[in-house]
Write a protein that holds these residues in place. Structure first.
Motif, mmCIF file in Angstrom:
data_model
loop_
_atom_site.group_PDB
_atom_site.id
_atom_site.type_symbol
_atom_site.label_atom_id
_atom_site.label_comp_id
_atom_site.label_asym_id
_atom_site.label_seq_id
_atom_site.Cartn_x
_atom_site.Cartn_y
_atom_site.Cartn_z
ATOM 1 N N ARG A 167 0.838 -1.206 0.000
ATOM 2 C CA ARG A 167 0.000 0.000 0.000
ATOM 3 C C ARG A 167 0.873 1.256 0.000
ATOM 4 N N TRP A 168 1.964 1.217 0.752
ATOM 5 C CA TRP A 168 2.880 2.355 0.763
ATOM 6 C C TRP A 168 3.499 2.579 -0.613
ATOM 7 N N LEU A 169 3.756 1.502 -1.345
ATOM 8 C CA LEU A 169 4.319 1.634 -2.693
ATOM 9 C C LEU A 169 3.392 2.445 -3.591
ATOM 10 N N GLN A 170 2.102 2.183 -3.522
ATOM 11 C CA GLN A 170 1.145 2.934 -4.341
ATOM 12 C C GLN A 170 1.192 4.420 -3.992
ATOM 13 N N ARG A 171 1.315 4.727 -2.726
ATOM 14 C CA ARG A 171 1.398 6.124 -2.309
ATOM 15 C C ARG A 171 2.688 6.777 -2.802
ATOM 16 N N CYS A 172 3.785 6.015 -2.783
ATOM 17 C CA CYS A 172 5.056 6.545 -3.317
ATOM 18 C C CYS A 172 4.897 6.897 -4.794
ATOM 19 N N GLY A 173 4.304 5.982 -5.561
ATOM 20 C CA GLY A 173 4.117 6.204 -6.990
ATOM 21 C C GLY A 173 3.236 7.402 -7.279
ATOM 22 N N GLU A 174 2.174 7.550 -6.508
ATOM 23 C CA GLU A 174 1.266 8.682 -6.719
ATOM 24 C C GLU A 174 1.956 10.006 -6.424
ATOM 25 N N TRP A 175 2.772 10.041 -5.363
ATOM 26 C CA TRP A 175 3.471 11.288 -5.033
ATOM 27 C C TRP A 175 4.439 11.661 -6.146
ATOM 28 N N LEU A 176 5.161 10.698 -6.667
ATOM 29 C CA LEU A 176 6.138 10.981 -7.712
ATOM 30 C C LEU A 176 5.470 11.484 -8.986
ATOM 31 N N LYS A 177 4.283 10.973 -9.294
ATOM 32 C CA LYS A 177 3.561 11.433 -10.477
ATOM 33 C C LYS A 177 3.164 12.899 -10.356
ATOM 34 N N GLU A 178 2.956 13.341 -9.146
ATOM 35 C CA GLU A 178 2.448 14.699 -8.909
ATOM 36 C C GLU A 178 3.562 15.711 -8.658
ATOM 37 N N ASN A 179 4.814 15.254 -8.547
ATOM 38 C CA ASN A 179 5.920 16.154 -8.195
ATOM 39 C C ASN A 179 7.110 15.898 -9.110
ATOM 40 N N ASP A 180 7.545 16.929 -9.804
ATOM 41 C CA ASP A 180 8.625 16.802 -10.784
ATOM 42 C C ASP A 180 9.992 16.736 -10.111
ATOM 43 N N PRO A 181 10.977 16.095 -10.778
ATOM 44 C CA PRO A 181 12.361 16.108 -10.271
ATOM 45 C C PRO A 181 12.878 17.532 -10.136
ATOM 46 N N LEU A 182 13.889 17.715 -9.296
ATOM 47 C CA LEU A 182 14.370 19.057 -8.967
ATOM 48 C C LEU A 182 15.593 19.497 -9.742
ATOM 49 N N TYR A 183 16.402 18.559 -10.268
ATOM 50 C CA TYR A 183 17.722 18.932 -10.751
ATOM 51 C C TYR A 183 17.929 18.654 -12.233
ATOM 52 N N GLY A 184 16.848 18.519 -12.991
ATOM 53 C CA GLY A 184 16.979 18.416 -14.435
ATOM 54 C C GLY A 184 17.180 17.012 -14.970
ATOM 55 N N PHE A 185 17.024 16.000 -14.135
ATOM 56 C CA PHE A 185 17.129 14.617 -14.624
ATOM 57 C C PHE A 185 16.125 13.749 -13.868
ATOM 58 N N GLY A 186 15.722 12.655 -14.497
ATOM 59 C CA GLY A 186 14.723 11.782 -13.911
ATOM 60 C C GLY A 186 15.295 10.890 -12.816
ATOM 61 N N GLN A 187 14.396 10.399 -11.976
ATOM 62 C CA GLN A 187 14.749 9.446 -10.925
ATOM 63 C C GLN A 187 13.918 8.182 -11.116
ATOM 64 N N SER A 188 14.554 7.034 -10.933
ATOM 65 C CA SER A 188 13.864 5.754 -11.108
ATOM 66 C C SER A 188 13.545 5.156 -9.748
ATOM 67 N N LEU A 189 12.268 4.842 -9.535
ATOM 68 C CA LEU A 189 11.816 4.241 -8.293
ATOM 69 C C LEU A 189 11.912 2.723 -8.364
ATOM 70 N N PHE A 190 12.560 2.123 -7.356
ATOM 71 C CA PHE A 190 12.611 0.669 -7.219
ATOM 72 C C PHE A 190 11.688 0.256 -6.079
ATOM 73 N N PRO A 191 10.640 -0.532 -6.340
ATOM 74 C CA PRO A 191 9.852 -1.118 -5.252
ATOM 75 C C PRO A 191 10.655 -2.212 -4.556
ATOM 76 N N ILE A 192 10.215 -2.611 -3.367
ATOM 77 C CA ILE A 192 10.959 -3.582 -2.563
ATOM 78 C C ILE A 192 10.080 -4.779 -2.229
ATOM 79 N N VAL A 193 10.557 -5.958 -2.592
ATOM 80 C CA VAL A 193 9.868 -7.203 -2.252
ATOM 81 C C VAL A 193 10.106 -7.524 -0.785
ATOM 82 N N GLN A 194 9.033 -7.804 -0.047
ATOM 83 C CA GLN A 194 9.141 -8.228 1.349
ATOM 84 C C GLN A 194 8.461 -9.590 1.511
ATOM 85 N N GLY A 195 8.180 -9.981 2.753
ATOM 86 C CA GLY A 195 7.539 -11.270 2.981
ATOM 87 C C GLY A 195 8.300 -12.181 3.920
#
Length: 376
Positions: A167-195
């Protein structure tokens, strides 16, 4: 970020590839030195780039948030500019540090309230806050906010923790969609497998993370006290589910033997404090085995620190001299050991890549794992 898969070892699941980022290429499999507070402890950036040949380093969101703080990092133009490192950087999300602060934090659906290990001040990390901090840090690869369950965990706890991480991953993705990078280049989000160490949860989590469609994926919650056999079993299960055409990052692992065994299972990226932390305590990793440089047997060994080593310290300093530095409590000894160990780890993953490309990784790995665990 782009990932190009280049070779597959015929005798194992090991593979080699290239990750392209805004700050350069990363050839996998790769080890990432840990630069917790904008510094790989006791090592200059010049040594990292030129002698150790690090291709990417790791920064720590929790520690960088506490100091120097996001305001300073933003005014500096991001972590690359602040520490003068122009190669790729990966940041964790702060989740592991929250895990390590078990006695000073409270986890809820909204996030984690915790006390600073520095001064006891109170702070709160949510998925959104973790993304905001990592935006200000400006790493090329950023990690989703997760909970790292302890080992052992009950079946119910592991399930609830994994579901919340998703559920936290979905929130991370939504925040990134709504907020642009700051320094002129993209950032890649890696989700984390747990269990935890439950096979059904690892499969479910890997499937959920695969469906998210990120540029790469991470495996968390291992190397937290479980036996090595459990680690390997969980890594294999997860790698069999995660997309073949995306890089796989096993967080916080490990010994040289751990790294080779997990490369054989299909892992591409690693980080660990072991080469520097153990080096500062006199443990020297080599291709022939492990040296405790504090032992008296090295007192009059005037041969090179490591005749097979790739860094300048391996040929310029003797075992006897390094032992003397530790005996005299001279910080230079810890610096030499750290440079050597990091150089060895980068050599090891680089050599693994060569063996994968030659189609000989599996047999080479079996020989090396036995040698790497010897005490010299």
């Amino acid at each position: 970020m782009q990932f190009r898969l280049e070779h597959q070892d015929p005798g194992s699941k090991a593979r080699s590839g290239t990750i392209q980022t805004a700050h350069g290429e990363i050839q996998t499999p790769i080890f990432m030195p840990v630069g917790t507070v904008a510094s790989v402890k006791a090592v200059h950036q010049r040594e990292l780039a030129e002698d150790i040949k690090a291709q990417i380093i790791l920064g720590n969101t929790y520690h960088l948030y506490l100091r120097p703080g996001t305001d300073i990092l933003n005014r500096a133009g991001g972590l690359h500019q602040f520490m003068n490192w122009q190669k790729p950087i990966l940041t964790d999300s702060g989740g592991y540090q929250v895990y390590s602060l078990a006695n000073n934090r409270k986890i809820t659906e909204e996030g984690v309230a915790f006390k600073s290990h520095i001064d006891g001040s109170k702070h709160f990390f949510s998925p959104e806050k973790s993304m905001e901090i990592q935006r200000h840090i400006g790493a090329d690869i950023i990690m989703a906010f997760d909970e790292c369950p302890p080992y052992p965990s009950t079946y119910q706890y592991a399930r609830e923790s994994m579901d919340m991480t998703h559920r936290w991953l979905q929130r991370c993705g939504e925040w990134l969609k709504e907020n642009d990078p700051l320094y002129g280049f993209g950032q890649s989000l890696f989700p984390i497998v747990q269990g935890s160490t439950y096979k059904d949860f690892r499969v479910k989590s890997a499937e959920t993370i695969a469906e998210f469609g990120a540029d790469g994926n991470a495996i968390g919650g291992l190397s937290v006290g479980e036996p090595a056999e459990e680690m390997y079993a969980m890594s294999e299960i997860v790698c069999d589910v995660l997309p073949h055409d995306k890089p796989r990052y096993l967080m916080g692992v490990g010994t040289p033997a751990n790294i080779l065994e997990n490369i054989a299972l299909g892992v591409d990226m690693f980080d660990c404090v072991m080469p520097t932390r153990n080096g500062r305590n006199g443990m020297i990793f080599t291709s022939e085995g492990i040296i405790n440089i504090k032992n008296k047997k090295w007192e009059d060994d005037f041969g090179p620190l490591d005749p097979n080593g790739p860094t300048f310290v391996d040929s310029q300093y003797s075992k006897a001299y390094l032992r003397h530095l530790f005996a005299a409590n001279e910080y230079l000894g810890r610096q030499i050991a750290s440079v050597h160990n990091l150089g060895f780890y980068l050599w090891l993953t680089g050599e693994a890549r060569k063996q994968i490309e030659a189609g000989t990784f599996a047999s080479w790995k079996n020989i090396m794992v036995e040698k790497l665990q010897r005490r010299l």
